[in-house]
Design a protein around this motif. Structure first.
Motif, PDB file in Angstrom:
ATOM      1  N   ARG A   1       2.000   1.122   8.391  1.00  0.00           N
ATOM      2  CA  ARG A   1       2.419   1.274   9.797  1.00  0.00           C
ATOM      3  C   ARG A   1       1.366   0.655  10.728  1.00  0.00           C
ATOM      4  N   THR A   2       0.085   0.940  10.437  1.00  0.00           N
ATOM      5  CA  THR A   2      -0.969   0.370  11.280  1.00  0.00           C
ATOM      6  C   THR A   2      -0.943  -1.149  11.209  1.00  0.00           C
ATOM      7  N   LEU A   3      -0.798  -1.670   9.997  1.00  0.00           N
ATOM      8  CA  LEU A   3      -0.850  -3.132   9.830  1.00  0.00           C
ATOM      9  C   LEU A   3       0.351  -3.819  10.477  1.00  0.00           C
TER      10      LEU A   3
ATOM     11  N   PHE B   1       1.566  -3.109  13.260  1.00  0.00           N
ATOM     12  CA  PHE B   1       1.145  -3.361  14.655  1.00  0.00           C
ATOM     13  C   PHE B   1       0.195  -4.537  14.733  1.00  0.00           C
ATOM     14  N   LEU B   2      -0.735  -4.606  13.751  1.00  0.00           N
ATOM     15  CA  LEU B   2      -1.717  -5.688  13.756  1.00  0.00           C
ATOM     16  C   LEU B   2      -1.023  -7.047  13.607  1.00  0.00           C
TER      17      LEU B   2
ATOM     18  N   ASP C   1       0.877  -1.170   0.000  1.00  0.00           N
ATOM     19  CA  ASP C   1       0.000   0.000   0.000  1.00  0.00           C
ATOM     20  C   ASP C   1       0.906   1.208   0.000  1.00  0.00           C
ATOM     21  N   ASP C   2       0.682   2.124  -0.946  1.00  0.00           N
ATOM     22  CA  ASP C   2       1.602   3.261  -1.051  1.00  0.00           C
ATOM     23  C   ASP C   2       1.476   4.190   0.147  1.00  0.00           C
ATOM     24  N   ASP C   3       0.417   4.005   0.931  1.00  0.00           N
ATOM     25  CA  ASP C   3       0.186   4.894   2.066  1.00  0.00           C
ATOM     26  C   ASP C   3       0.808   4.306   3.332  1.00  0.00           C
TER      27      ASP C   3
ATOM     28  N   LYS D   1     -11.601  -0.616   2.311  1.00  0.00           N
ATOM     29  CA  LYS D   1     -11.219   0.242   3.418  1.00  0.00           C
ATOM     30  C   LYS D   1     -12.429   1.086   3.776  1.00  0.00           C
ATOM     31  N   PRO D   2     -12.723   1.397   5.007  1.00  0.00           N
ATOM     32  CA  PRO D   2     -11.948   0.951   6.178  1.00  0.00           C
ATOM     33  C   PRO D   2     -12.190  -0.533   6.465  1.00  0.00           C
ATOM     34  N   TRP D   3     -11.110  -1.243   6.732  1.00  0.00           N
ATOM     35  CA  TRP D   3     -11.209  -2.669   7.011  1.00  0.00           C
ATOM     36  C   TRP D   3     -11.423  -2.902   8.496  1.00  0.00           C
ATOM     37  N   ARG D   4     -11.945  -4.079   8.863  1.00  0.00           N
ATOM     38  CA  ARG D   4     -12.001  -4.499  10.269  1.00  0.00           C
ATOM     39  C   ARG D   4     -10.877  -5.500  10.455  1.00  0.00           C
ATOM     40  N   ASN D   5     -10.156  -5.347  11.525  1.00  0.00           N
ATOM     41  CA  ASN D   5      -9.001  -6.228  11.764  1.00  0.00           C
ATOM     42  C   ASN D   5      -9.386  -7.697  11.682  1.00  0.00           C
TER      43      ASN D   5
ATOM     44  N   LEU E   1       0.551   5.217   6.310  1.00  0.00           N
ATOM     45  CA  LEU E   1      -0.409   5.104   7.412  1.00  0.00           C
ATOM     46  C   LEU E   1      -0.929   3.676   7.506  1.00  0.00           C
ATOM     47  N   VAL E   2      -1.208   3.100   6.344  1.00  0.00           N
ATOM     48  CA  VAL E   2      -1.771   1.752   6.281  1.00  0.00           C
ATOM     49  C   VAL E   2      -0.729   0.721   6.710  1.00  0.00           C
TER      50      VAL E   2
END
Lengths: 397, 154
Positions: free
Chosen positions: B22-24, B26-27, B15-17, B111-115, B19-20
Protein backbone atom coordinates in the motif's frame (compact mmCIF):
# COMPACT_ATOMS: atom_id res chain seq x y z
CA UNK A 1 88.88 -87.94 76.71
CA UNK A 2 91.92 -87.92 78.85
CA UNK A 3 94.05 -87.04 75.81
CA UNK A 4 92.04 -83.94 75.22
CA UNK A 5 94.16 -81.33 76.81
CA UNK A 6 92.93 -78.27 74.84
CA UNK A 7 89.44 -77.65 76.26
CA UNK A 8 89.29 -75.88 79.60
CA UNK A 9 87.03 -77.63 82.10
CA UNK A 10 84.21 -75.12 82.26
CA UNK A 11 83.66 -75.60 78.47
CA UNK A 12 83.76 -79.35 78.50
CA UNK A 13 80.18 -79.77 79.68
CA UNK A 14 79.02 -77.38 77.02
CA UNK A 15 81.04 -79.29 74.37
CA UNK A 16 79.64 -82.64 75.36
CA UNK A 17 76.04 -81.54 75.62
CA UNK A 18 76.06 -79.36 72.46
CA UNK A 19 73.13 -80.45 70.26
CA UNK A 20 75.06 -80.11 66.99
CA UNK A 21 78.15 -82.16 66.05
CA UNK A 22 81.34 -80.71 67.57
CA UNK A 23 84.92 -81.96 67.46
CA UNK A 24 88.31 -81.00 68.94
CA UNK A 25 91.00 -80.83 66.24
CA UNK A 26 94.72 -80.56 66.54
CA UNK A 27 96.48 -77.95 64.41
CA UNK A 28 96.80 -80.53 61.62
CA UNK A 29 93.00 -80.84 61.68
CA UNK A 30 93.02 -84.38 62.93
CA UNK A 31 90.03 -85.17 65.08
CA UNK A 32 91.04 -85.59 68.68
CA UNK A 33 87.70 -85.72 70.34
CA UNK A 34 83.99 -85.82 69.35
CA UNK A 35 80.85 -84.98 71.24
CA UNK A 36 77.83 -87.28 71.28
CA UNK A 37 76.12 -85.51 68.40
CA UNK A 38 79.23 -85.84 66.23
CA UNK A 39 79.52 -89.49 66.95
CA UNK A 40 75.88 -89.97 66.12
CA UNK A 41 76.29 -88.18 62.81
CA UNK A 42 79.70 -89.33 61.65
CA UNK A 43 80.53 -92.36 63.75
CA UNK A 44 83.60 -92.88 65.89
CA UNK A 45 86.32 -90.89 64.13
CA UNK A 46 89.08 -89.89 66.55
CA UNK A 47 92.48 -89.85 64.85
CA UNK A 48 91.13 -89.17 61.34
CA UNK A 49 91.32 -85.87 59.43
CA UNK A 50 88.25 -83.75 59.72
CA UNK A 51 87.79 -83.30 55.93
CA UNK A 52 87.55 -87.05 55.48
CA UNK A 53 85.10 -87.51 58.32
CA UNK A 54 82.90 -84.43 57.98
CA UNK A 55 83.02 -83.78 54.24
CA UNK A 56 83.96 -87.16 52.73
CA UNK A 57 87.06 -85.70 51.06
CA UNK A 58 90.57 -87.08 50.55
CA UNK A 59 92.21 -83.64 50.77
CA UNK A 60 91.44 -80.55 52.91
CA UNK A 61 88.37 -78.65 51.88
CA UNK A 62 89.26 -75.66 49.63
CA UNK A 63 87.13 -73.13 51.55
CA UNK A 64 88.60 -74.21 54.93
CA UNK A 65 89.96 -71.26 56.92
CA UNK A 66 91.76 -73.22 59.68
CA UNK A 67 95.07 -71.58 58.68
CA UNK A 68 93.70 -68.11 59.45
CA UNK A 69 92.23 -69.22 62.79
CA UNK A 70 95.55 -70.76 63.81
CA UNK A 71 97.51 -67.74 62.74
CA UNK A 72 95.27 -64.95 63.97
CA UNK A 73 93.65 -66.67 66.88
CA UNK A 74 90.09 -65.53 66.11
CA UNK A 75 87.06 -67.75 65.62
CA UNK A 76 85.77 -67.88 62.05
CA UNK A 77 82.57 -69.15 60.53
CA UNK A 78 81.69 -70.01 56.93
CA UNK A 79 79.47 -72.35 54.98
CA UNK A 80 80.35 -75.32 52.85
CA UNK A 81 78.42 -77.61 50.63
CA UNK A 82 78.76 -81.32 50.84
CA UNK A 83 77.92 -83.45 47.83
CA UNK A 84 78.07 -86.93 49.30
CA UNK A 85 76.94 -88.38 52.55
CA UNK A 86 79.87 -88.36 54.92
CA UNK A 87 78.38 -90.39 57.72
CA UNK A 88 75.44 -92.51 58.77
CA UNK A 89 73.22 -89.57 59.68
CA UNK A 90 74.82 -86.77 57.73
CA UNK A 91 72.99 -86.24 54.44
CA UNK A 92 74.36 -84.01 51.66
CA UNK A 93 73.55 -80.37 52.04
CA UNK A 94 74.93 -77.11 53.27
CA UNK A 95 76.82 -77.00 56.54
CA UNK A 96 77.85 -74.08 58.66
CA UNK A 97 81.37 -74.61 60.03
CA UNK A 98 82.66 -72.66 63.06
CA UNK A 99 86.27 -73.02 64.12
CA UNK A 100 87.09 -71.75 67.62
CA UNK A 101 90.76 -71.52 68.65
CA UNK A 102 91.79 -72.99 72.04
CA UNK A 103 94.90 -71.42 73.69
CA UNK A 104 97.35 -72.74 76.27
CA UNK A 105 98.55 -70.78 79.28
CA UNK A 106 101.18 -69.08 77.11
CA UNK A 107 98.49 -67.90 74.71
CA UNK A 108 99.45 -70.10 71.77
CA UNK A 109 96.70 -71.80 69.82
CA UNK A 110 97.05 -75.49 70.52
CA UNK A 111 93.67 -76.83 69.38
CA UNK A 112 90.59 -75.96 67.36
CA UNK A 113 87.01 -76.72 68.31
CA UNK A 114 84.95 -77.36 65.21
CA UNK A 115 81.20 -76.77 65.46
CA UNK A 116 79.09 -78.11 62.61
CA UNK A 117 75.53 -77.18 61.86
CA UNK A 118 73.34 -78.46 59.07
CA UNK A 119 71.79 -75.33 57.61
CA UNK A 120 70.32 -76.90 54.48
CA UNK A 121 66.76 -76.50 55.70
CA UNK A 122 67.36 -73.10 57.24
CA UNK A 123 68.96 -71.92 54.04
CA UNK A 124 66.19 -73.41 51.96
CA UNK A 125 63.68 -71.67 54.16
CA UNK A 126 65.60 -68.44 53.91
CA UNK A 127 65.82 -68.74 50.17
CA UNK A 128 62.15 -69.48 50.03
CA UNK A 129 61.45 -66.49 52.23
CA UNK A 130 63.66 -64.33 50.06
CA UNK A 131 61.93 -65.51 46.95
CA UNK A 132 58.61 -64.98 48.64
CA UNK A 133 59.66 -61.49 49.63
CA UNK A 134 60.99 -60.78 46.17
CA UNK A 135 57.75 -62.09 44.71
CA UNK A 136 55.82 -59.90 47.09
CA UNK A 137 57.97 -56.94 46.15
CA UNK A 138 57.35 -57.67 42.48
CA UNK A 139 53.67 -58.09 43.13
CA UNK A 140 53.56 -54.85 45.09
CA UNK A 141 55.52 -53.08 42.36
CA UNK A 142 53.19 -54.52 39.72
CA UNK A 143 50.09 -53.54 41.67
CA UNK A 144 51.54 -50.09 42.36
CA UNK A 145 52.30 -49.61 38.68
CA UNK A 146 48.80 -50.80 37.85
CA UNK A 147 47.29 -48.48 40.39
CA UNK A 148 49.35 -45.58 39.08
CA UNK A 149 48.35 -46.40 35.54
CA UNK A 150 44.71 -46.54 36.57
CA UNK A 151 45.08 -43.29 38.45
CA UNK A 152 46.66 -41.75 35.35
CA UNK A 153 43.81 -43.02 33.19
CA UNK A 154 41.31 -41.69 35.69
CA UNK A 155 43.02 -38.31 35.64
CA UNK A 156 43.00 -38.29 31.82
CA UNK A 157 39.33 -39.24 31.80
CA UNK A 158 38.59 -36.60 34.38
CA UNK A 159 40.38 -34.02 32.24
CA UNK A 160 38.54 -35.21 29.13
CA UNK A 161 35.20 -35.01 30.95
CA UNK A 162 36.11 -31.56 32.21
CA UNK A 163 36.98 -30.47 28.68
CA UNK A 164 33.83 -31.99 27.22
CA UNK A 165 31.76 -30.27 29.88
CA UNK A 166 33.39 -26.96 29.04
CA UNK A 167 32.91 -27.52 25.32
CA UNK A 168 29.31 -28.48 25.91
CA UNK A 169 28.77 -25.38 27.98
CA UNK A 170 30.38 -23.33 25.20
CA UNK A 171 28.20 -25.01 22.60
CA UNK A 172 25.11 -24.47 24.70
CA UNK A 173 25.99 -20.82 25.09
CA UNK A 174 26.67 -20.54 21.37
CA UNK A 175 23.44 -22.30 20.50
CA UNK A 176 21.43 -20.21 22.94
CA UNK A 177 22.94 -17.12 21.40
CA UNK A 178 22.23 -18.46 17.90
CA UNK A 179 18.63 -19.21 18.90
CA UNK A 180 18.38 -15.70 20.29
CA UNK A 181 19.94 -14.41 17.06
CA UNK A 182 17.23 -16.14 15.02
CA UNK A 183 14.53 -14.65 17.23
CA UNK A 184 16.13 -11.23 16.90
CA UNK A 185 16.40 -11.58 13.11
CA UNK A 186 12.73 -12.54 12.92
CA UNK A 187 11.69 -9.73 15.24
CA UNK A 188 13.87 -7.28 13.31
CA UNK A 189 11.90 -8.19 10.22
CA UNK A 190 8.62 -7.67 12.09
CA UNK A 191 9.76 -4.18 13.08
CA UNK A 192 11.65 -3.20 9.94
CA UNK A 193 8.69 -3.82 7.66
CA UNK A 194 6.27 -1.36 9.32
CA UNK A 195 9.18 0.99 9.94
CA UNK A 196 9.87 0.98 6.19
CA UNK A 197 6.23 1.87 5.59
CA UNK A 198 6.41 4.67 8.17
CA UNK A 199 9.59 6.27 6.81
CA UNK A 200 8.43 5.95 3.23
CA UNK A 201 4.97 7.41 3.96
CA UNK A 202 6.49 10.25 5.99
CA UNK A 203 8.61 11.30 3.01
CA UNK A 204 5.56 11.18 0.78
CA UNK A 205 3.51 13.25 3.24
CA UNK A 206 6.32 15.80 3.48
CA UNK A 207 6.60 16.05 -0.32
CA UNK A 208 2.83 16.58 -0.62
CA UNK A 209 2.82 19.26 2.08
CA UNK A 210 5.76 21.00 0.42
CA UNK A 211 3.93 21.00 -2.91
CA UNK A 212 0.64 22.10 -1.31
CA UNK A 213 -1.08 18.85 -2.36
CA UNK A 214 -3.65 17.11 -0.18
CA UNK A 215 -4.45 14.06 -2.33
CA UNK A 216 -3.83 10.76 -0.51
CA UNK A 217 -2.83 12.50 2.71
CA UNK A 218 -5.56 10.75 4.75
CA UNK A 219 -4.60 7.34 3.41
CA UNK A 220 -0.92 7.99 4.09
CA UNK A 221 -1.67 9.07 7.67
CA UNK A 222 -3.78 5.93 8.12
CA UNK A 223 -0.78 3.93 6.95
CA UNK A 224 1.43 5.73 9.44
CA UNK A 225 -1.01 4.96 12.24
CA UNK A 226 -1.38 1.32 11.27
CA UNK A 227 2.35 0.74 10.91
CA UNK A 228 3.04 2.36 14.27
CA UNK A 229 0.42 0.17 15.96
CA UNK A 230 2.09 -2.84 14.36
CA UNK A 231 5.43 -1.95 15.89
CA UNK A 232 3.87 -1.40 19.29
CA UNK A 233 2.31 -4.86 19.12
CA UNK A 234 5.62 -6.49 18.17
CA UNK A 235 7.35 -4.86 21.11
CA UNK A 236 4.54 -5.96 23.44
CA UNK A 237 4.86 -9.53 22.17
CA UNK A 238 8.58 -9.45 22.62
CA UNK A 239 8.24 -8.23 26.18
CA UNK A 240 5.73 -10.95 26.94
CA UNK A 241 8.01 -13.56 25.45
CA UNK A 242 11.21 -12.53 27.14
CA UNK A 243 9.39 -11.80 30.40
CA UNK A 244 11.61 -8.81 31.00
CA UNK A 245 9.26 -7.75 33.78
CA UNK A 246 9.18 -11.15 35.50
CA UNK A 247 11.31 -12.65 38.26
CA UNK A 248 13.67 -15.44 37.12
CA UNK A 249 11.45 -18.02 38.81
CA UNK A 250 7.77 -17.30 38.85
CA UNK A 251 4.33 -18.88 38.82
CA UNK A 252 3.01 -18.39 35.30
CA UNK A 253 0.19 -19.43 33.01
CA UNK A 254 2.01 -21.53 30.39
CA UNK A 255 -0.64 -20.65 27.81
CA UNK A 256 0.53 -17.04 27.84
CA UNK A 257 4.03 -18.20 26.88
CA UNK A 258 2.59 -20.30 24.06
CA UNK A 259 0.57 -17.35 22.81
CA UNK A 260 3.55 -14.99 22.78
CA UNK A 261 5.63 -17.64 20.97
CA UNK A 262 2.85 -18.05 18.41
CA UNK A 263 2.75 -14.27 17.96
CA UNK A 264 6.48 -14.22 17.28
CA UNK A 265 6.02 -16.91 14.65
CA UNK A 266 2.93 -15.34 13.10
CA UNK A 267 4.86 -14.03 10.14
CA UNK A 268 6.34 -17.44 9.35
CA UNK A 269 2.97 -19.18 9.76
CA UNK A 270 0.33 -16.97 8.22
CA UNK A 271 -1.58 -18.07 6.18
CA UNK A 272 0.11 -21.38 5.43
CA UNK A 273 -0.13 -22.90 8.89
CA UNK A 274 -3.32 -22.67 10.96
CA UNK A 275 -3.36 -22.87 14.75
CA UNK A 276 -5.92 -24.81 16.77
CA UNK A 277 -6.10 -24.27 20.49
CA UNK A 278 -7.48 -26.84 22.91
CA UNK A 279 -6.63 -25.21 26.22
CA UNK A 280 -7.96 -27.09 29.23
CA UNK A 281 -7.89 -25.82 32.83
CA UNK A 282 -4.27 -25.38 33.91
CA UNK A 283 -3.01 -24.01 37.23
CA UNK A 284 -0.05 -21.62 37.15
CA UNK A 285 3.27 -23.44 37.04
CA UNK A 286 6.39 -22.51 39.02
CA UNK A 287 9.17 -22.18 36.43
CA UNK A 288 11.66 -19.93 34.69
CA UNK A 289 9.27 -18.33 32.18
CA UNK A 290 11.94 -17.12 29.74
CA UNK A 291 13.41 -20.62 29.42
CA UNK A 292 10.06 -22.37 29.16
CA UNK A 293 8.98 -19.88 26.49
CA UNK A 294 12.16 -20.69 24.59
CA UNK A 295 11.10 -24.36 24.63
CA UNK A 296 7.63 -23.50 23.30
CA UNK A 297 9.06 -21.27 20.57
CA UNK A 298 11.51 -23.97 19.52
CA UNK A 299 8.91 -26.75 19.32
CA UNK A 300 6.42 -24.49 17.54
CA UNK A 301 9.01 -23.27 15.05
CA UNK A 302 10.12 -26.86 14.35
CA UNK A 303 6.49 -27.72 13.72
CA UNK A 304 6.04 -24.79 11.32
CA UNK A 305 9.20 -25.79 9.46
CA UNK A 306 8.18 -29.47 9.34
CA UNK A 307 4.88 -28.66 7.63
CA UNK A 308 5.35 -28.49 3.87
CA UNK A 309 2.64 -26.39 2.27
CA UNK A 310 -0.64 -26.11 4.17
CA UNK A 311 -1.00 -27.56 7.64
CA UNK A 312 -2.18 -27.16 11.19
CA UNK A 313 -0.53 -26.86 14.56
CA UNK A 314 -2.67 -27.96 17.48
CA UNK A 315 -1.83 -26.89 21.00
CA UNK A 316 -3.39 -28.71 23.95
CA UNK A 317 -2.99 -28.00 27.62
CA UNK A 318 -4.28 -29.79 30.71
CA UNK A 319 -3.26 -30.81 34.21
CA UNK A 320 -2.76 -34.42 35.27
CA UNK A 321 -2.08 -35.17 38.94
CA UNK A 322 0.15 -32.23 39.87
CA UNK A 323 1.76 -32.11 36.42
CA UNK A 324 1.06 -29.60 33.68
CA UNK A 325 0.91 -31.16 30.22
CA UNK A 326 1.41 -29.23 26.99
CA UNK A 327 1.02 -31.05 23.71
CA UNK A 328 2.12 -29.42 20.47
CA UNK A 329 1.04 -31.36 17.43
CA UNK A 330 1.89 -30.64 13.80
CA UNK A 331 0.54 -32.14 10.59
CA UNK A 332 4.03 -32.49 9.11
CA UNK A 333 5.67 -35.79 8.18
CA UNK A 334 6.08 -38.70 10.57
CA UNK A 335 9.23 -38.80 12.69
CA UNK A 336 10.67 -42.28 12.07
CA UNK A 337 10.63 -44.43 15.20
CA UNK A 338 14.44 -44.71 15.31
CA UNK A 339 14.73 -40.90 15.36
CA UNK A 340 12.18 -40.17 18.10
CA UNK A 341 14.79 -40.30 20.86
CA UNK A 342 17.76 -39.22 18.77
CA UNK A 343 16.20 -35.88 17.87
CA UNK A 344 16.83 -34.88 21.49
CA UNK A 345 20.53 -35.68 21.19
CA UNK A 346 22.86 -32.75 20.79
CA UNK A 347 24.04 -32.32 17.22
CA UNK A 348 21.34 -34.54 15.66
CA UNK A 349 19.39 -32.83 12.90
CA UNK A 350 17.17 -33.87 10.03
CA UNK A 351 17.13 -30.39 8.53
CA UNK A 352 19.25 -29.51 5.49
CA UNK A 353 22.78 -28.37 6.15
CA UNK A 354 22.84 -24.77 7.32
CA UNK A 355 19.21 -24.73 8.52
CA UNK A 356 19.51 -26.43 11.86
CA UNK A 357 22.34 -26.82 14.29
CA UNK A 358 20.79 -29.91 15.86
CA UNK A 359 20.93 -28.32 19.27
CA UNK A 360 17.45 -26.89 19.61
CA UNK A 361 15.73 -29.98 20.99
CA UNK A 362 18.72 -30.95 23.12
CA UNK A 363 18.44 -27.57 24.81
CA UNK A 364 14.66 -27.98 25.16
CA UNK A 365 15.11 -31.32 26.91
CA UNK A 366 17.76 -29.88 29.18
CA UNK A 367 15.56 -26.96 30.16
CA UNK A 368 12.52 -29.16 30.75
CA UNK A 369 14.53 -31.64 32.85
CA UNK A 370 16.00 -28.82 34.91
CA UNK A 371 12.39 -28.02 35.69
CA UNK A 372 11.85 -31.63 36.80
CA UNK A 373 9.77 -32.39 33.73
CA UNK A 374 10.08 -34.44 30.56
CA UNK A 375 9.70 -33.89 26.84
CA UNK A 376 9.09 -36.61 24.30
CA UNK A 377 8.00 -37.01 20.71
CA UNK A 378 5.18 -39.21 19.44
CA UNK A 379 4.51 -39.85 15.81
CA UNK A 380 2.63 -42.13 13.48
CA UNK A 381 2.40 -42.38 9.68
CA UNK A 382 -0.06 -39.83 8.31
CA UNK A 383 -0.62 -38.35 11.77
CA UNK A 384 2.26 -35.91 11.97
CA UNK A 385 4.21 -35.48 15.18
CA UNK A 386 3.25 -34.56 18.72
CA UNK A 387 5.64 -33.14 21.28
CA UNK A 388 4.49 -33.72 24.84
CA UNK A 389 5.96 -31.50 27.52
CA UNK A 390 5.25 -32.26 31.17
CA UNK A 391 6.18 -29.85 33.94
CA UNK A 392 5.49 -30.37 37.64
CA UNK A 393 3.20 -27.57 38.80
CA UNK A 394 5.32 -27.18 41.94
CA UNK A 395 8.66 -27.24 40.13
CA UNK A 396 11.97 -27.98 41.88
CA UNK A 397 13.39 -24.54 41.13
CA UNK B 1 10.96 0.12 -29.04
CA UNK B 2 13.49 2.91 -28.56
CA UNK B 3 16.67 3.04 -26.47
CA UNK B 4 16.75 2.43 -22.73
CA UNK B 5 16.28 6.14 -22.09
CA UNK B 6 12.61 6.47 -22.92
CA UNK B 7 11.11 3.02 -22.30
CA UNK B 8 9.11 2.45 -19.13
CA UNK B 9 10.72 0.10 -16.65
CA UNK B 10 8.42 -2.83 -15.91
CA UNK B 11 8.56 -3.77 -12.24
CA UNK B 12 6.91 -6.64 -10.37
CA UNK B 13 7.10 -6.35 -6.60
CA UNK B 14 5.92 -9.02 -4.12
CA UNK B 15 5.57 -8.50 -0.42
CA UNK B 16 3.09 -10.49 1.63
CA UNK B 17 2.62 -7.48 3.88
CA UNK B 18 -0.09 -5.14 2.60
CA UNK B 19 1.42 -2.28 4.60
CA UNK B 20 4.39 -2.41 2.25
CA UNK B 21 2.48 -2.70 -1.01
CA UNK B 22 0.00 0.00 0.00
CA UNK B 23 2.81 2.41 0.89
CA UNK B 24 4.70 1.64 -2.31
CA UNK B 25 1.60 2.17 -4.45
CA UNK B 26 1.66 5.79 -3.24
CA UNK B 27 5.37 6.06 -3.97
CA UNK B 28 5.13 4.68 -7.51
CA UNK B 29 2.01 6.71 -8.31
CA UNK B 30 4.30 9.74 -8.65
CA UNK B 31 6.95 8.01 -10.75
CA UNK B 32 6.37 7.98 -14.53
CA UNK B 33 9.54 6.03 -15.32
CA UNK B 34 8.07 2.83 -13.87
CA UNK B 35 5.17 0.61 -14.59
CA UNK B 36 4.73 -1.33 -11.37
CA UNK B 37 2.61 -4.38 -10.54
CA UNK B 38 2.28 -5.04 -6.80
CA UNK B 39 1.43 -8.46 -5.34
CA UNK B 40 0.95 -9.88 -1.84
CA UNK B 41 1.02 -13.47 -3.02
CA UNK B 42 4.15 -14.85 -4.73
CA UNK B 43 2.13 -17.51 -6.56
CA UNK B 44 -0.08 -14.87 -8.15
CA UNK B 45 2.99 -12.82 -9.04
CA UNK B 46 4.57 -15.81 -10.74
CA UNK B 47 1.38 -16.47 -12.72
CA UNK B 48 1.48 -12.85 -13.89
CA UNK B 49 5.15 -13.09 -14.82
CA UNK B 50 4.52 -16.17 -16.97
CA UNK B 51 2.40 -13.96 -19.24
CA UNK B 52 4.16 -10.61 -18.81
CA UNK B 53 7.93 -10.37 -18.58
CA UNK B 54 9.36 -7.66 -16.29
CA UNK B 55 12.67 -5.87 -16.24
CA UNK B 56 12.89 -5.83 -12.46
CA UNK B 57 11.45 -8.30 -9.94
CA UNK B 58 11.49 -7.43 -6.23
CA UNK B 59 10.58 -9.88 -3.46
CA UNK B 60 10.61 -10.06 0.29
CA UNK B 61 12.81 -12.78 1.72
CA UNK B 62 10.30 -14.31 4.13
CA UNK B 63 6.95 -15.03 2.60
CA UNK B 64 4.34 -17.68 3.39
CA UNK B 65 3.81 -20.39 0.82
CA UNK B 66 6.98 -19.75 -1.09
CA UNK B 67 10.01 -17.96 0.25
CA UNK B 68 11.66 -15.13 -1.64
CA UNK B 69 14.55 -17.27 -2.85
CA UNK B 70 12.31 -19.98 -4.29
CA UNK B 71 10.27 -17.29 -5.96
CA UNK B 72 13.25 -15.47 -7.45
CA UNK B 73 14.90 -18.63 -8.72
CA UNK B 74 11.63 -19.43 -10.56
CA UNK B 75 11.75 -15.90 -11.97
CA UNK B 76 15.33 -16.47 -13.06
CA UNK B 77 14.20 -19.57 -15.02
CA UNK B 78 11.38 -17.60 -16.67
CA UNK B 79 13.34 -14.40 -17.41
CA UNK B 80 17.08 -14.80 -16.92
CA UNK B 81 17.78 -11.24 -18.14
CA UNK B 82 15.54 -9.68 -15.45
CA UNK B 83 17.19 -7.86 -12.53
CA UNK B 84 16.24 -9.60 -9.27
CA UNK B 85 16.11 -7.70 -5.99
CA UNK B 86 15.40 -8.76 -2.42
CA UNK B 87 13.70 -6.22 -0.17
CA UNK B 88 13.65 -7.52 3.38
CA UNK B 89 13.81 -6.61 7.04
CA UNK B 90 15.11 -10.05 7.95
CA UNK B 91 18.48 -9.08 9.38
CA UNK B 92 20.39 -12.19 8.51
CA UNK B 93 23.68 -11.87 6.67
CA UNK B 94 23.79 -15.60 5.80
CA UNK B 95 20.42 -15.30 4.12
CA UNK B 96 21.68 -12.34 2.08
CA UNK B 97 24.79 -14.18 0.93
CA UNK B 98 22.76 -17.23 0.00
CA UNK B 99 20.33 -15.07 -1.95
CA UNK B 100 23.10 -13.42 -3.91
CA UNK B 101 24.74 -16.73 -4.77
CA UNK B 102 21.65 -18.82 -5.42
CA UNK B 103 19.51 -16.57 -7.56
CA UNK B 104 22.10 -14.27 -9.12
CA UNK B 105 20.73 -11.39 -7.14
CA UNK B 106 21.19 -7.88 -8.53
CA UNK B 107 20.72 -6.08 -5.22
CA UNK B 108 19.88 -6.77 -1.58
CA UNK B 109 17.74 -3.96 -0.16
CA UNK B 110 17.02 -3.69 3.51
CA UNK B 111 13.91 -2.54 5.28
CA UNK B 112 13.38 0.13 6.38
CA UNK B 113 14.10 1.41 2.89
CA UNK B 114 14.59 5.04 1.81
CA UNK B 115 12.37 6.04 -1.07
CA UNK B 116 15.22 7.72 -2.95
CA UNK B 117 17.47 4.71 -2.65
CA UNK B 118 14.73 2.28 -3.64
CA UNK B 119 13.89 4.31 -6.77
CA UNK B 120 17.56 4.65 -7.68
CA UNK B 121 18.19 0.92 -7.37
CA UNK B 122 15.06 0.14 -9.37
CA UNK B 123 16.09 2.60 -12.10
CA UNK B 124 19.59 1.13 -12.43
CA UNK B 125 18.24 -2.42 -12.31
CA UNK B 126 15.74 -1.51 -15.03
CA UNK B 127 18.40 0.10 -17.23
CA UNK B 128 20.56 -2.97 -16.85
CA UNK B 129 17.69 -5.23 -17.93
CA UNK B 130 16.84 -2.92 -20.84
CA UNK B 131 20.47 -2.88 -21.97
CA UNK B 132 20.63 -6.65 -21.76
CA UNK B 133 17.47 -6.89 -23.86
CA UNK B 134 18.91 -4.36 -26.32
CA UNK B 135 22.14 -6.33 -26.51
CA UNK B 136 20.23 -9.52 -27.17
CA UNK B 137 18.22 -7.78 -29.91
CA UNK B 138 21.35 -6.37 -31.59
CA UNK B 139 23.10 -9.70 -31.40
CA UNK B 140 20.10 -11.23 -33.10
CA UNK B 141 20.09 -8.45 -35.74
CA UNK B 142 23.78 -9.01 -36.29
CA UNK B 143 23.28 -12.72 -36.73
CA UNK B 144 20.46 -12.09 -39.20
CA UNK B 145 22.58 -9.58 -41.10
CA UNK B 146 25.51 -11.98 -41.23
CA UNK B 147 23.19 -14.68 -42.50
CA UNK B 148 21.86 -12.32 -45.19
CA UNK B 149 25.37 -11.29 -46.20
CA UNK B 150 26.46 -14.88 -46.33
CA UNK B 151 23.61 -15.81 -48.66
CA UNK B 152 24.27 -12.75 -50.88
CA UNK B 153 27.86 -13.79 -51.28
CA UNK B 154 27.03 -17.36 -52.24
Amino acid sequence: MTDAPGIPDPCRALFSAHADPAAVLDPARTIREQNAAARASFGEAAGRPCWAVHFGRETPCPPCRAGEVLQEGNALRWMMERADPAGPAAPPGVWEVTLVPVRDAAGRVTHLVELLRDVTLTLGLERHLIELARGLDLEIARRTAEAEQLAGRARELQAAIEQLREEQADLLRTERMAALGRIVAGVAHEIHTPLGAILSSLELVRARLAAGRTDGLNELIDLLQEASERIRKVVQTLRAFSRLDAAPVERVDLREGIESSLALLAHEMHPRVAVERAYGPLPKVRCRPDEVNQVFLNILRNGVQAIRGQGTITVRSFAEGGVAVIEIENTGPEIPEEDRERIFEAGFTTKPRGEGTGWGLAICRRIVREHGGEIEARSAPGRGATFRITLPIEGPL
Amino acid sequence: MGGPGNAKIEVVLVDDDALVTRTLSFLFAGEDAFSVQLFNDPVAALRHLEQHPAHVVVADYLMPGMDGLQFLSKVRELHPESSRIVLTGYADKDAAIRAINEVGLYHFLEKPWRNEELLLVLRRAGERALLLAELARRTEDMAAFREKLFRALL
